[in-house]
Write an enzyme that holds these catalytic residues in place. Structure first.
Site, PDB file in Angstrom:
ATOM      1  N   THR A 186      36.399  52.369  69.343  1.00  0.00           N
ATOM      2  CA  THR A 186      35.096  52.481  69.717  1.00  0.00           C
ATOM      3  C   THR A 186      34.280  51.254  69.253  1.00  0.00           C
ATOM      4  O   THR A 186      34.861  50.182  68.599  1.00  0.00           O
ATOM      5  CB  THR A 186      34.629  53.660  68.961  1.00  0.00           C
ATOM      6  OG1 THR A 186      34.498  53.652  67.619  1.00  0.00           O
ATOM      7  CG2 THR A 186      35.359  55.095  69.184  1.00  0.00           C
ATOM      8  N   VAL A 233      39.534  50.645  60.378  1.00  0.00           N
ATOM      9  CA  VAL A 233      38.107  49.994  60.367  1.00  0.00           C
ATOM     10  C   VAL A 233      37.966  48.633  61.113  1.00  0.00           C
ATOM     11  O   VAL A 233      38.673  47.576  60.942  1.00  0.00           O
ATOM     12  CB  VAL A 233      37.676  49.312  58.634  1.00  0.00           C
ATOM     13  CG1 VAL A 233      36.426  48.671  58.844  1.00  0.00           C
ATOM     14  CG2 VAL A 233      37.956  50.700  58.039  1.00  0.00           C
ATOM     15  N   LYS A 234      37.048  48.508  62.180  1.00  0.00           N
ATOM     16  CA  LYS A 234      36.917  47.513  63.058  1.00  0.00           C
ATOM     17  C   LYS A 234      35.836  46.352  62.554  1.00  0.00           C
ATOM     18  O   LYS A 234      34.768  46.979  62.155  1.00  0.00           O
ATOM     19  CB  LYS A 234      36.473  47.927  64.328  1.00  0.00           C
ATOM     20  CG  LYS A 234      36.802  47.280  65.561  1.00  0.00           C
ATOM     21  CD  LYS A 234      36.359  47.911  66.746  1.00  0.00           C
ATOM     22  CE  LYS A 234      36.775  47.365  67.929  1.00  0.00           C
ATOM     23  NZ  LYS A 234      36.183  47.877  69.287  1.00  0.00           N
ATOM     24  N   VAL A 235      36.248  45.156  62.387  1.00  0.00           N
ATOM     25  CA  VAL A 235      35.384  44.266  61.682  1.00  0.00           C
ATOM     26  C   VAL A 235      35.031  43.099  62.692  1.00  0.00           C
ATOM     27  O   VAL A 235      36.305  42.421  63.083  1.00  0.00           O
ATOM     28  CB  VAL A 235      36.035  43.792  60.391  1.00  0.00           C
ATOM     29  CG1 VAL A 235      35.299  42.729  59.613  1.00  0.00           C
ATOM     30  CG2 VAL A 235      36.490  44.856  59.405  1.00  0.00           C
TER      31      VAL A 235
END
Ligand code: E4P
Length: 219
Positions: A27, A83-85
């Site tokens: 997402t 965790v998208k960074v």
């Protein structure tokens, strides 16, 4: 090759998962906004329950410290959370800190080989090069995937390549041919992967012949 679904649309994810075509989900803030749900942690939790595989939720802070605390909160939502960074200088600091704590990281907004190389060195689990957006500006998105596959193979990096910003079936074909680990695919592209005019034509002929046979039997 694993298929991730690039969406926060719960109904679509549920349908595609039931077909065995959803190994994970990605997402981002835009995909969340598209669904109009403000309870984003609840959306991510629901997706994890359905998918039982890696689900990426993106941090929105721009400084490393904020990304790290947001990332830790996202990781606590469910054991499947990734965790998208964003791949900025600050993002690299956050990726390394989160990975050092055993938190799964997906480096997003990657547009170059050097960015992908730096991501692998942070220990992030996933790197997401955006092929569609590169194509949009006249660059060759899939060529970048080929280069990253080669560089990662040269040094046995364990970071998995997620082909992101997928727009059409050829992006999926090329991802598989190049040996990318994962393609994250919008729900709208999945039906296009199976569609073929010769399948439709062949099926129509079979049905017409079947109908004739039934007519003979009944007559
Ligand atoms: C990847 O994780 C992103 O969510 C996504 O693939 C971006 O795609 P877009 O360029 O179609 O917005």
């Amino acid at each position: 090759m694993k298929f991730f679904i690039d969406s926060a649309d719960i109904a679509a994810i549920r349908e595609i998962k039931a077909m065995g075509m959803c190994d994970g989900v990605t997402t981002n803030p835009s995909l969340m906004a598209k669904e109009g749900r403000t309870d984003t942690d609840a959306v991510l939790k629901e997706i994890c329950t359905i998918v039982q595989g890696p689900v990426s939720g993106e941090v929105t802070a721009l400084e490393a410290a904020g990304m790290i605390s947001e990332g830790k909160r996202i990781a606590r939502i469910d054991d499947h959370m990734v965790v998208k960074v964003p791949t900025t200088y600050e993002g690299l600091k956050a990726m390394a800190a989160l990975a050092a704590e055993g938190i799964s990281v997906n480096a997003t907004l990657v547009f170059s080989v050097n960015q992908a190389l730096l991501v692998a060195k942070t220990g992030a689990d996933y790197v997401s090069p955006f092929v569609g957006r590169l194509d949009d500006v006249g660059e060759d998105g899939m060529a970048l995937i080929g280069d990253i596959v080669e560089v990662y193979d040269n040094y046995d990096y364990e970071t998995e390549i997620i082909v992101a910003s997928v727009r059409h079936p050829m992006h999926v074909v090329d991802s598989a041919l190049l040996g990318a680990h994962i393609a994250t695919i919008p729900p709208s592209v999945i039906p296009k992967l199976v569609a073929h005019p010769l399948t439709d034509k062949g099926l129509a002929a079979f049905m017409a012949d079947w109908k004739k046979l039934q007519g003979k039997q009944n007559g």
